[in-house]
Design a protein around this motif. Structure first.
Motif, PDB file in Angstrom:
ATOM      1  N   LEU A   1      -5.200  -8.776  -2.170  1.00  7.63           N
ATOM      2  CA  LEU A   1      -4.987  -8.175  -3.473  1.00  7.63           C
ATOM      3  C   LEU A   1      -4.541  -9.245  -4.461  1.00  7.63           C
ATOM      4  O   LEU A   1      -4.155 -10.343  -4.073  1.00  7.63           O
ATOM      5  N   TYR A   2      -4.556  -8.887  -5.744  1.00 14.02           N
ATOM      6  CA  TYR A   2      -3.983  -9.750  -6.774  1.00 14.02           C
ATOM      7  C   TYR A   2      -2.643  -9.178  -7.213  1.00 14.02           C
ATOM      8  O   TYR A   2      -2.458  -7.961  -7.271  1.00 14.02           O
ATOM      9  N   ALA A   3      -1.723 -10.082  -7.532  1.00 15.04           N
ATOM     10  CA  ALA A   3      -0.404  -9.711  -8.039  1.00 15.04           C
ATOM     11  C   ALA A   3      -0.173 -10.416  -9.364  1.00 15.04           C
ATOM     12  O   ALA A   3      -0.777 -11.458  -9.646  1.00 15.04           O
ATOM     13  N   VAL A   4       0.698  -9.843 -10.182  1.00 16.51           N
ATOM     14  CA  VAL A   4       1.135 -10.476 -11.427  1.00 16.51           C
ATOM     15  C   VAL A   4       2.656 -10.552 -11.400  1.00 16.51           C
ATOM     16  O   VAL A   4       3.320  -9.770 -10.724  1.00 16.51           O
ATOM     17  N   LEU A   5       3.173 -11.508 -12.124  1.00 17.00           N
ATOM     18  CA  LEU A   5       4.622 -11.675 -12.184  1.00 17.00           C
ATOM     19  C   LEU A   5       5.192 -10.995 -13.410  1.00 17.00           C
ATOM     20  O   LEU A   5       4.591 -10.985 -14.479  1.00 17.00           O
ATOM     21  N   GLY A   6       6.356 -10.458 -13.241  1.00 19.39           N
ATOM     22  CA  GLY A   6       7.153  -9.890 -14.309  1.00 19.39           C
ATOM     23  C   GLY A   6       8.590 -10.080 -13.860  1.00 19.39           C
ATOM     24  O   GLY A   6       8.925 -11.090 -13.257  1.00 19.39           O
ATOM     25  N   TYR A   7       9.414  -9.107 -14.090  1.00 23.86           N
ATOM     26  CA  TYR A   7      10.778  -9.166 -13.564  1.00 23.86           C
ATOM     27  C   TYR A   7      10.728  -9.253 -12.043  1.00 23.86           C
ATOM     28  O   TYR A   7      11.563  -9.866 -11.406  1.00 23.86           O
ATOM     29  N   ALA A   8       9.704  -8.643 -11.490  1.00 23.85           N
ATOM     30  CA  ALA A   8       9.457  -8.668 -10.047  1.00 23.85           C
ATOM     31  C   ALA A   8       7.970  -8.912  -9.826  1.00 23.85           C
ATOM     32  O   ALA A   8       7.188  -8.946 -10.767  1.00 23.85           O
ATOM     33  N   LEU A   9       7.578  -9.073  -8.600  1.00 26.42           N
ATOM     34  CA  LEU A   9       6.175  -9.209  -8.238  1.00 26.42           C
ATOM     35  C   LEU A   9       5.526  -7.830  -8.309  1.00 26.42           C
ATOM     36  O   LEU A   9       6.022  -6.867  -7.728  1.00 26.42           O
ATOM     37  N   ILE A  10       4.421  -7.719  -9.044  1.00 19.67           N
ATOM     38  CA  ILE A  10       3.780  -6.433  -9.294  1.00 19.67           C
ATOM     39  C   ILE A  10       2.371  -6.460  -8.718  1.00 19.67           C
ATOM     40  O   ILE A  10       1.624  -7.412  -8.940  1.00 19.67           O
ATOM     41  N   PHE A  11       2.006  -5.410  -8.009  1.00 21.87           N
ATOM     42  CA  PHE A  11       0.662  -5.235  -7.454  1.00 21.87           C
ATOM     43  C   PHE A  11       0.018  -4.073  -8.202  1.00 21.87           C
ATOM     44  O   PHE A  11       0.168  -2.924  -7.784  1.00 21.87           O
ATOM     45  N   PRO A  12      -0.680  -4.335  -9.307  1.00 19.94           N
ATOM     46  CA  PRO A  12      -1.241  -3.238 -10.088  1.00 19.94           C
ATOM     47  C   PRO A  12      -2.149  -2.333  -9.254  1.00 19.94           C
ATOM     48  O   PRO A  12      -3.036  -2.804  -8.551  1.00 19.94           O
ATOM     49  N   ARG A  13      -1.881  -1.041  -9.307  1.00 24.35           N
ATOM     50  CA  ARG A  13      -2.634   0.005  -8.613  1.00 24.35           C
ATOM     51  C   ARG A  13      -2.575  -0.120  -7.095  1.00 24.35           C
ATOM     52  O   ARG A  13      -3.426   0.401  -6.376  1.00 24.35           O
ATOM     53  N   ALA A  14      -1.577  -0.849  -6.588  1.00 20.50           N
ATOM     54  CA  ALA A  14      -1.388  -0.988  -5.137  1.00 20.50           C
ATOM     55  C   ALA A  14       0.113  -0.999  -4.869  1.00 20.50           C
ATOM     56  O   ALA A  14       0.919  -1.172  -5.776  1.00 20.50           O
ATOM     57  N   SER A  15       0.458  -0.836  -3.613  1.00 23.85           N
ATOM     58  CA  SER A  15       1.876  -0.825  -3.233  1.00 23.85           C
ATOM     59  C   SER A  15       2.250  -2.124  -2.530  1.00 23.85           C
ATOM     60  O   SER A  15       1.376  -2.894  -2.111  1.00 23.85           O
ATOM     61  N   GLY A  16       3.531  -2.327  -2.383  1.00 21.68           N
ATOM     62  CA  GLY A  16       4.006  -3.465  -1.608  1.00 21.68           C
ATOM     63  C   GLY A  16       3.530  -3.392  -0.165  1.00 21.68           C
ATOM     64  O   GLY A  16       3.212  -4.415   0.448  1.00 21.68           O
ATOM     65  N   ALA A  17       3.450  -2.174   0.375  1.00 18.75           N
ATOM     66  CA  ALA A  17       2.948  -1.996   1.741  1.00 18.75           C
ATOM     67  C   ALA A  17       1.477  -2.412   1.829  1.00 18.75           C
ATOM     68  O   ALA A  17       1.058  -3.038   2.807  1.00 18.75           O
ATOM     69  N   ASP A  18       0.688  -2.084   0.788  1.00 15.67           N
ATOM     70  CA  ASP A  18      -0.715  -2.518   0.757  1.00 15.67           C
ATOM     71  C   ASP A  18      -0.794  -4.043   0.759  1.00 15.67           C
ATOM     72  O   ASP A  18      -1.589  -4.636   1.476  1.00 15.67           O
ATOM     73  N   ALA A  19       0.052  -4.664  -0.053  1.00 10.76           N
ATOM     74  CA  ALA A  19       0.049  -6.129  -0.149  1.00 10.76           C
ATOM     75  C   ALA A  19       0.498  -6.770   1.157  1.00 10.76           C
ATOM     76  O   ALA A  19      -0.047  -7.802   1.565  1.00 10.76           O
ATOM     77  N   ASP A  20       1.470  -6.181   1.816  1.00 16.82           N
ATOM     78  CA  ASP A  20       1.903  -6.699   3.119  1.00 16.82           C
ATOM     79  C   ASP A  20       0.781  -6.599   4.145  1.00 16.82           C
ATOM     80  O   ASP A  20       0.609  -7.492   4.974  1.00 16.82           O
ATOM     81  N   ARG A  21       0.024  -5.531   4.073  1.00 21.10           N
ATOM     82  CA  ARG A  21      -1.059  -5.303   5.037  1.00 21.10           C
ATOM     83  C   ARG A  21      -2.270  -6.193   4.762  1.00 21.10           C
ATOM     84  O   ARG A  21      -2.854  -6.762   5.677  1.00 21.10           O
ATOM     85  N   LEU A  22      -2.631  -6.360   3.489  1.00 21.91           N
ATOM     86  CA  LEU A  22      -3.849  -7.077   3.132  1.00 21.91           C
ATOM     87  C   LEU A  22      -3.621  -8.525   2.711  1.00 21.91           C
ATOM     88  O   LEU A  22      -4.552  -9.318   2.703  1.00 21.91           O
ATOM     89  N   GLY A  23      -2.396  -8.844   2.314  1.00 24.05           N
ATOM     90  CA  GLY A  23      -2.125 -10.155   1.739  1.00 24.05           C
ATOM     91  C   GLY A  23      -2.356 -10.110   0.234  1.00 24.05           C
ATOM     92  O   GLY A  23      -2.874  -9.123  -0.297  1.00 24.05           O
ATOM     93  N   TYR A  24      -1.983 -11.167  -0.462  1.00 25.32           N
ATOM     94  CA  TYR A  24      -2.142 -11.171  -1.913  1.00 25.32           C
ATOM     95  C   TYR A  24      -2.124 -12.589  -2.457  1.00 25.32           C
ATOM     96  O   TYR A  24      -1.693 -13.518  -1.785  1.00 25.32           O
ATOM     97  N   ARG A  25      -2.616 -12.717  -3.670  1.00 24.80           N
ATOM     98  CA  ARG A  25      -2.569 -13.949  -4.448  1.00 24.80           C
ATOM     99  C   ARG A  25      -1.985 -13.597  -5.804  1.00 24.80           C
ATOM    100  O   ARG A  25      -2.282 -12.549  -6.366  1.00 24.80           O
TER     101      ARG A  25
END
Length: 125
Positions: free
Chosen positions: A64-88
């Motif tokens: 997945l793709y993530a963007v930075l803000g106050y925290a790491l944000i995965f637009p239209r996805a969850s942290g669990a999705d990012a943990d499962r699939l990985g992210y950039r």
């Protein structure tokens, strides 16, 4: 907190890299696993993100793709999705803008990441 610290460190490295010169959008398969994804504003076309994600997925990519803000944000996805699939992380994203260009870049990055992530989540991996 560890993700944010790592992300900030990685963004410092990203300043040394250049985006592709052939006009293509850089997919997550470019570079090392923790290397930020480098985009120009022109490459952040959310309408083309789903097709680019499908091509990347066909080539074995799933992150997945993530963007930075106050925290790491995965637009239209969850942290669990990012943990499962990985992210950039899309380099240069922030929740603090110093110019209209930075605002436009961040809004485009968020929209692109959202469209990409929705398509990647369709794979059900």
């Amino acid at each position: 907190m560890v993700r944010v610290s790592v992300a900030v460190s990685l963004l410092a490295v990203a300043a040394c890299a250049a985006p592709p010169t052939d006009g293509s959008a850089p997919g997550p398969t470019q570079g090392a696993a923790l290397e930020p994804a480098l985009f120009t504003l022109a490459q952040l076309d959310s309408a083309s993100a789903p097709a680019q994600a499908r091509r990347a997925r066909a080539a074995g990519e799933h992150r997945l793709y993530a963007v930075l803000g106050y925290a790491l944000i995965f637009p239209r996805a969850s942290g669990a999705d990012a943990d499962r699939l990985g992210y950039r992380i899309i380099a240069g994203t922030s929740d603090h803008y110093r110019s209209d260009h930075e605002r436009a870049f961040n809004e485009a990055a968020h929209a692109y990441a959202a469209a990409w992530n929705v398509e990647m989540l369709r794979s059900g991996r």
